[in-house]
Design a protein around this motif. Structure first.
Motif, PDB file in Angstrom:
ATOM      1  N   ILE A 131       0.825  -1.312   0.005  1.00  0.00           N
ATOM      2  CA  ILE A 131      -0.165   0.045   0.027  1.00  0.00           C
ATOM      3  C   ILE A 131       1.020   1.173  -0.040  1.00  0.00           C
ATOM      4  O   ILE A 131       1.916   1.407   0.677  1.00  0.00           O
ATOM      5  N   LEU A 132       0.602   2.133  -0.928  1.00  0.00           N
ATOM      6  CA  LEU A 132       1.265   3.461  -0.951  1.00  0.00           C
ATOM      7  C   LEU A 132       0.295   4.427  -0.307  1.00  0.00           C
ATOM      8  O   LEU A 132      -0.884   4.412  -0.880  1.00  0.00           O
ATOM      9  N   HIS A 133       0.460   5.126   0.644  1.00  0.00           N
ATOM     10  CA  HIS A 133      -0.271   6.528   0.982  1.00  0.00           C
ATOM     11  C   HIS A 133       0.760   7.815   0.912  1.00  0.00           C
ATOM     12  O   HIS A 133       1.609   7.931   1.575  1.00  0.00           O
ATOM     13  N   ALA A 134      -0.116   8.561   0.284  1.00  0.00           N
ATOM     14  CA  ALA A 134       0.532  10.045  -0.193  1.00  0.00           C
ATOM     15  C   ALA A 134       0.429  11.015   0.808  1.00  0.00           C
ATOM     16  O   ALA A 134       0.249  12.199   0.231  1.00  0.00           O
ATOM     17  N   GLY A 135      -0.032  10.600   1.978  1.00  0.00           N
ATOM     18  CA  GLY A 135       0.056  11.810   2.969  1.00  0.00           C
ATOM     19  C   GLY A 135      -1.548  12.286   3.064  1.00  0.00           C
ATOM     20  O   GLY A 135      -2.498  11.940   2.492  1.00  0.00           O
ATOM     21  N   ASP A 136      -1.533  13.018   4.211  1.00  0.00           N
ATOM     22  CA  ASP A 136      -3.037  13.493   5.065  1.00  0.00           C
ATOM     23  C   ASP A 136      -3.777  12.470   5.375  1.00  0.00           C
ATOM     24  O   ASP A 136      -4.818  12.278   5.112  1.00  0.00           O
ATOM     25  N   PHE A 137      -3.252  11.695   6.215  1.00  0.00           N
ATOM     26  CA  PHE A 137      -3.827  10.843   7.203  1.00  0.00           C
ATOM     27  C   PHE A 137      -4.605  11.530   8.173  1.00  0.00           C
ATOM     28  O   PHE A 137      -5.862  11.109   8.355  1.00  0.00           O
ATOM     29  N   MET A 138      -4.090  12.505   8.767  1.00  0.00           N
ATOM     30  CA  MET A 138      -4.519  13.382   9.913  1.00  0.00           C
ATOM     31  C   MET A 138      -4.014  12.652  11.230  1.00  0.00           C
ATOM     32  O   MET A 138      -3.257  13.573  12.010  1.00  0.00           O
ATOM     33  N   THR A 139      -4.274  11.558  11.700  1.00  0.00           N
ATOM     34  CA  THR A 139      -3.830  10.846  12.909  1.00  0.00           C
ATOM     35  C   THR A 139      -3.007   9.740  12.617  1.00  0.00           C
ATOM     36  O   THR A 139      -3.242   8.903  11.654  1.00  0.00           O
ATOM     37  N   VAL A 140      -2.157   9.091  13.550  1.00  0.00           N
ATOM     38  CA  VAL A 140      -1.433   8.001  13.582  1.00  0.00           C
ATOM     39  C   VAL A 140      -2.199   6.874  13.657  1.00  0.00           C
ATOM     40  O   VAL A 140      -1.699   5.530  13.108  1.00  0.00           O
ATOM     41  N   GLU A 141      -3.348   6.872  14.279  1.00  0.00           N
ATOM     42  CA  GLU A 141      -4.303   5.967  14.424  1.00  0.00           C
ATOM     43  C   GLU A 141      -4.665   5.259  12.762  1.00  0.00           C
ATOM     44  O   GLU A 141      -4.720   4.383  12.553  1.00  0.00           O
ATOM     45  N   VAL A 142      -4.953   6.144  11.756  1.00  0.00           N
ATOM     46  CA  VAL A 142      -5.229   5.790  10.650  1.00  0.00           C
ATOM     47  C   VAL A 142      -4.303   5.116   9.959  1.00  0.00           C
ATOM     48  O   VAL A 142      -4.258   3.963   9.343  1.00  0.00           O
TER      49      VAL A 142
END
Length: 162
Positions: free
Chosen positions: A32-43
């Motif tokens: 999985i690639l996530h390019a930012g703006d999760f908001m919180t570390v829990e995500v």
């Protein structure tokens, strides 16, 4: 190899959650690639719990913990393909050339920030924004991406989620 690509999940926010179709693709991917703006570390932890390794960069609305723990940019390698990652690729004018200069050893760059899906290819170098699975803004649908890698071949597909 199948790599699921998301960005701009912006969670938690009210009852917002990843669509089931997105979670299915994330779970079945090789990475999985996530390019930012999760908001919180829990995500980030929720994504990691799905199974495939998660490669990520921090975004402009991420918590301090994420900003301290994730790089602003990175390059990940899968088989014979190198993919650069950054949250904000800047203005649309000259973006492809700017990303090619910023990631000279990459075959492609995955980015987010605008929530607007985009795929451009020039002379074998690609840039790809998967949009957002949770906050479409001006995009007509919630979206994510899938990268298919076969040796040194890389193709991106945009997936509409609603």
């Amino acid at each position: 190899m199948i790599v699921a690509v998301i960005s701009d999940t912006h969670m938690p926010r009210g009852p917002r959650r990843l669509p089931d179709a997105c979670v299915e693709r994330l779970r079945s991917a090789d990475a999985i690639l996530h390019a930012g703006d999760f908001m919180t570390v829990e995500v980030l932890h929720q994504l990691q719990a799905l199974g495939p390794p998660v490669h990520a960069v921090c975004g402009n609305v991420d918590s301090r913990e994420l900003i301290l723990g994730l790089p602003v940019q990175r390059v990940v390698a899968f088989e014979g393909v190198r993919i650069g990652m950054v949250h904000d690729a800047g203005p649309s004018g000259g973006r492809l050339a700017r990303m090619r200069n910023r990631f000279p050893d990459a075959d492609a760059v995955v980015f987010g920030h605008s929530h607007i899906p985009l795929h451009e290819d020039q002379d074998g170098f690609q840039i790809f924004n998967p949009g957002s699975p949770t906050e479409r803004r001006r995009a007509p649908k919630h979206t994510m991406g899938v990268a298919t890698i076969d040796g040194d071949s890389l193709t991106f597909e945009l997936i509409a989620l609603d």
